[in-house]
Structure formats: C-alpha cells, structure tokens
Design a protein around this motif. Structure first.
Motif, PDB file in Angstrom:
ATOM      1  N   ARG A 157       0.797  -1.220   0.000  1.00 34.25           N
ATOM      2  CA  ARG A 157       0.000   0.000   0.000  1.00 34.25           C
ATOM      3  C   ARG A 157       0.833   1.275   0.000  1.00 34.25           C
ATOM      4  NH1 ARG A 157      -5.420   0.197   1.574  1.00 34.25           N
ATOM      5  NH2 ARG A 157      -5.106   2.437   1.310  1.00 34.25           N
ATOM      6  N   THR A 158       2.087   1.198   0.457  1.00 26.50           N
ATOM      7  CA  THR A 158       2.873   2.416   0.581  1.00 26.50           C
ATOM      8  C   THR A 158       4.350   2.114   0.401  1.00 26.50           C
ATOM      9  OG1 THR A 158       3.456   4.275   2.059  1.00 26.50           O
ATOM     10  CG2 THR A 158       2.941   2.159   3.091  1.00 26.50           C
ATOM     11  N   VAL A 159       5.055   3.036  -0.247  1.00 24.37           N
ATOM     12  CA  VAL A 159       6.502   2.938  -0.418  1.00 24.37           C
ATOM     13  C   VAL A 159       7.121   4.289  -0.097  1.00 24.37           C
ATOM     14  CG1 VAL A 159       6.402   1.111  -2.161  1.00 24.37           C
ATOM     15  CG2 VAL A 159       6.375   3.514  -2.885  1.00 24.37           C
ATOM     16  N   SER A 160       8.398   4.263   0.294  1.00 24.51           N
ATOM     17  CA  SER A 160       9.131   5.502   0.543  1.00 24.51           C
ATOM     18  C   SER A 160      10.595   5.248   0.228  1.00 24.51           C
ATOM     19  CB  SER A 160       8.972   5.950   2.000  1.00 24.51           C
ATOM     20  OG  SER A 160       9.626   7.187   2.223  1.00 24.51           O
ATOM     21  N   ILE A 161      11.149   6.052  -0.653  1.00 26.30           N
ATOM     22  CA  ILE A 161      12.537   5.883  -1.073  1.00 26.30           C
ATOM     23  C   ILE A 161      13.396   6.897  -0.325  1.00 26.30           C
ATOM     24  CG2 ILE A 161      12.376   7.450  -3.055  1.00 26.30           C
ATOM     25  CD1 ILE A 161      14.079   5.340  -4.607  1.00 26.30           C
ATOM     26  N   SER A 162      14.580   6.482   0.103  1.00 23.42           N
ATOM     27  CA  SER A 162      15.442   7.353   0.904  1.00 23.42           C
ATOM     28  C   SER A 162      15.905   8.549   0.080  1.00 23.42           C
ATOM     29  CB  SER A 162      16.638   6.568   1.433  1.00 23.42           C
ATOM     30  OG  SER A 162      17.463   6.142   0.368  1.00 23.42           O
ATOM     31  N   PRO A 163      16.302   9.635   0.736  1.00 25.03           N
ATOM     32  CA  PRO A 163      16.711  10.849   0.004  1.00 25.03           C
ATOM     33  C   PRO A 163      17.817  10.615  -1.009  1.00 25.03           C
ATOM     34  CG  PRO A 163      16.366  11.342   2.317  1.00 25.03           C
ATOM     35  CD  PRO A 163      16.250   9.861   2.193  1.00 25.03           C
ATOM     36  N   ASN A 164      18.758   9.716  -0.699  1.00 27.03           N
ATOM     37  CA  ASN A 164      19.843   9.436  -1.651  1.00 27.03           C
ATOM     38  C   ASN A 164      19.559   8.214  -2.511  1.00 27.03           C
ATOM     39  OD1 ASN A 164      20.152   7.377   0.166  1.00 27.03           O
ATOM     40  ND2 ASN A 164      22.276   7.855   0.712  1.00 27.03           N
ATOM     41  N   ALA A 165      18.320   7.726  -2.457  1.00 21.59           N
ATOM     42  CA  ALA A 165      17.860   6.600  -3.279  1.00 21.59           C
ATOM     43  C   ALA A 165      18.649   5.318  -3.032  1.00 21.59           C
ATOM     44  CB  ALA A 165      17.896   6.964  -4.762  1.00 21.59           C
ATOM     45  N   SER A 166      19.159   5.154  -1.812  1.00 24.15           N
ATOM     46  CA  SER A 166      19.940   3.960  -1.495  1.00 24.15           C
ATOM     47  C   SER A 166      19.109   2.874  -0.824  1.00 24.15           C
ATOM     48  CB  SER A 166      21.114   4.321  -0.584  1.00 24.15           C
ATOM     49  OG  SER A 166      20.649   4.808   0.663  1.00 24.15           O
ATOM     50  N   HIS A 167      17.970   3.237  -0.232  1.00 24.91           N
ATOM     51  CA  HIS A 167      17.143   2.286   0.492  1.00 24.91           C
ATOM     52  C   HIS A 167      15.666   2.527   0.175  1.00 24.91           C
ATOM     53  CE1 HIS A 167      20.894   1.994   2.755  1.00 24.91           C
ATOM     54  NE2 HIS A 167      20.472   0.840   3.236  1.00 24.91           N
ATOM     55  N   LEU A 168      14.871   1.510   0.429  1.00 27.95           N
ATOM     56  CA  LEU A 168      13.438   1.577   0.152  1.00 27.95           C
ATOM     57  C   LEU A 168      12.664   1.001   1.323  1.00 27.95           C
ATOM     58  CD1 LEU A 168      11.143   2.064  -2.011  1.00 27.95           C
ATOM     59  CD2 LEU A 168      11.397  -0.381  -2.566  1.00 27.95           C
ATOM     60  N   LEU A 169      11.630   1.709   1.756  1.00 27.91           N
ATOM     61  CA  LEU A 169      10.685   1.214   2.754  1.00 27.91           C
ATOM     62  C   LEU A 169       9.396   0.819   2.054  1.00 27.91           C
ATOM     63  CD1 LEU A 169      11.155   3.950   5.491  1.00 27.91           C
ATOM     64  CD2 LEU A 169      11.735   1.533   5.773  1.00 27.91           C
ATOM     65  N   THR A 170       8.815  -0.325   2.442  1.00 29.59           N
ATOM     66  CA  THR A 170       7.537  -0.770   1.897  1.00 29.59           C
ATOM     67  C   THR A 170       6.654  -1.270   3.033  1.00 29.59           C
ATOM     68  OG1 THR A 170       8.145  -3.104   1.551  1.00 29.59           O
ATOM     69  CG2 THR A 170       8.716  -1.540  -0.204  1.00 29.59           C
ATOM     70  N   ALA A 171       5.344  -1.204   2.839  1.00 28.83           N
ATOM     71  CA  ALA A 171       4.401  -1.700   3.847  1.00 28.83           C
ATOM     72  C   ALA A 171       3.031  -1.834   3.198  1.00 28.83           C
ATOM     73  CB  ALA A 171       4.342  -0.766   5.050  1.00 28.83           C
ATOM     74  N   GLY A 172       2.114  -2.489   3.909  1.00 34.26           N
ATOM     75  CA  GLY A 172       0.765  -2.656   3.379  1.00 34.26           C
ATOM     76  C   GLY A 172      -0.058  -3.639   4.173  1.00 34.26           C
TER      77      GLY A 172
END
Length: 325
Positions: A82-97
């Motif tokens: 349902r949701t994603v968030s990419i780190s400011p330097n695009a090195s990591h990704l958060l996902t959830a749902g």
C-alpha cells in the motif's frame, strides 16, 4: 529557483490501471512505467528524480529508472503493497501494506533479504502495526521513519537500530499521512480531523493526538483542526505555511483553508468524483489532485499576483480567473 525561471520539478501519479505515469511540472506526459499486473497504490520519486518506487496490488514493490522507464528492482511480498518511501539518496526503500509489516530494502544489495521493523509490544506476532499500514515516510534529517495504519496508530522508527521509538494514538480511523519536507511536518487526516504533526518524534514514548486547538490559542508545532467534512488528504503550503489544501471523499471539490483557524478561503470545482490525494508543488506555486473521476484536468487562475495550478493526468488549460462550473 529565481522568480523569472520556470519550475523544474516532476509529477508522478498512479491508480488502479497499474500504469504509473511521469509528467513534467505543467502536467505534460513524459512516460509510463509498464510492468505491474495490478493497481498501483503508491508511487514516489527520489529527491533527484532519477528513480521512482511503486507499490502494487500485484504483491510487488518496484524501483524504476526514470530516464529509460525500465525496472531496476522488483521485490515480491506476500500481500498488497500500500505504501513505499525511497530514501533521500535513493539507497534504500521502505515498503508496507496489508501484511502489517514494514520492510527496509538496501538497493545496493537487491538480492539480500530485507530488514523488518517490528513494534515494541508485538510479542510473537512480529508486525509493525495491528492493521493495514496506510503510509510510511522517511525522515532524512534524523535517519527515522514514520508510519500509520488502520490500528489508529502513528509510529516513529529508528532506522539505525530498526526499533520503534515512539507511538501516538489517533481517535478516528486514519485516512492518509503525507510528509511536507520543507516544513518537516506530517499532514494526517482522520475522519473530519486534520492534524499537523512535527516530524521529530514527540518527547514521550507513547502519547495520544489531542483534540482541536482552541481558536483563541496560537497554534504550536502540533496543530489539530476539525473541518465540516471528511478529509481524504491534506497538504500544507511549503513556503508560507499559513494555509493548506484538502481533498474529500464527500464531494469532488478542492478547498484551501487557513492554517491557524481552518477557515475556508477558496474552493475549486474541477473533478467529478471524490478527491483522494492532493499535494503542493515544492515551490508552492501549484498543487496536484487525484480523483477517481477519470477526467482529470488542470485549472489556472491568478491569485495575489501568483499563479496557482491544479494539475492531474489529462490537461485542460483555462484562462486566468476562469472557474469550473
């Protein structure tokens, strides 16, 4: 950006057709990301716009190259993302749902297993929330993340220790939570409530969202307003901070309210269905709204000598001072 320069930011959108789209600041189409096999619930751009991240009902999260439109990484899940968030330097990704779990992916090691963020009192359940997770955002300044879910909770996470540090209960079901990066403020909606919550974690490890701020009191960093309609999404002006824009599931209108007291300042009629998401542009000159009406448009009018634009998918340009019927 100088006053005589044109904006240079991008707009990314997604919906149930499963095809996220990238557009320039005027709303002109740049490209479509093809690859999902279900509705795309969340799409985010990296700070430099070189990458996009998406979360879908096809049980995957994907990271895209915005220059080629190709998939860089695809991460399988066991339920809807349902949701994603990419780190400011695009090195990591958060996902959830729907799995009720927050995953943290290292994009430099895409084949490695992700880390999980589990809530303090979860016991053997090993979940991040006790309900579907609606939103997760990245706090770039403090290496933190903030999430909210159907359990009526907002949770703060230390990404270095991967542990929950704070939580806040909300009396009504949470509809949306988005981050205003310039204001370092979370814009949360729940029923008819709009709450502006400081991104920095509260001083106590557990707390409850207070009631509406009394009209005779100057708003503090944590500011709560009660509006006369159900609010689906809200975004605070990123420069002035004296107003915010909202969408609603009750009607197809977009409204601008004063920040201190919540008084309605403007109303725009352009959609023909509920407005599910809305957000100001980084310079505050425009805002974008998304609806299920399948007839999106761009409205332009002059306001206090500045140009305010409502833009979504299909473009219809109106003369200044024109309004939708």
């Amino acid at each position: 950006m100088q006053d005589d320069e044109e904006p240079n930011y991008m707009l990314v959108s997604s919906c149930k057709d499963g095809n996220p789209m990238l557009r320039d600041w005027t709303g002109d189409w740049i490209g479509t990301f093809i690859g999902h096999k279900g509705a795309v619930w969340s799409t985010k751009l990296s700070a430099d716009t070189s990458k996009a991240a998406t979360g879908s009902a096809d049980f995957t999260a994907k990271v895209w190259d915005t220059y080629t439109g190709g998939v860089l990484h695809s991460f399988p899940h066991n339920h809807i993302v349902r949701t994603v968030s990419i780190s400011p330097n695009a090195s990591h990704l958060l996902t959830a749902g729907h799995e009720k779990k927050i995953r943290l992916f290292d994009l430099a090691k895409p084949d490695a297993e992700p880390s999980f963020l589990y809530k303090r009192d979860g016991g053997d359940a090993k979940v991040s929330h006790d309900g579907t997770i609606k939103s997760v955002v990245w706090d770039r300044a403090r290496a933190m993340a903030v999430s909210c879910g159907d359990d009526k909770m907002v949770r703060w996470w230390d990404l270095r220790s991967q542990k929950e540090t704070h939580s806040m209960s909300v009396p009504d079901s949470i509809i949306s939570m988005e981050l205003s990066v310039p204001m370092e403020t979370l814009c949360l909606t729940a029923g008819k409530t709009v709450a502006f919550i400081p991104l920095e974690a509260p001083p106590s490890t557990t707390s409850a969202l207070p009631g509406p701020t009394p009209a005779d009191i100057e708003p503090g960093p944590l500011h709560v307003l009660r509006l006369p309609y159900n609010v689906s999404s809200a975004s605070i002006h990123p420069i002035w901070g004296d107003r915010f824009v909202t969408g609603s599931t009750d009607d197809p209108w977009v409204r601008v309210h004063g920040y201190q007291h919540g008084e309605e300042r403007e109303m725009y009629k352009g959609h023909h269905g509920p407005v599910h998401c809305i957000e100001y542009s980084p310079d505050g000159e425009m805002y974008a709204s998304g609806s299920e009406d399948d007839n999106s448009r761009e409205g332009v009018r002059a306001l206090e000598g500045r140009l305010v634009v409502q833009l979504v998918s299909k473009i219809l340009l109106l003369d200044a001072f024109d309004h939708y019927d």
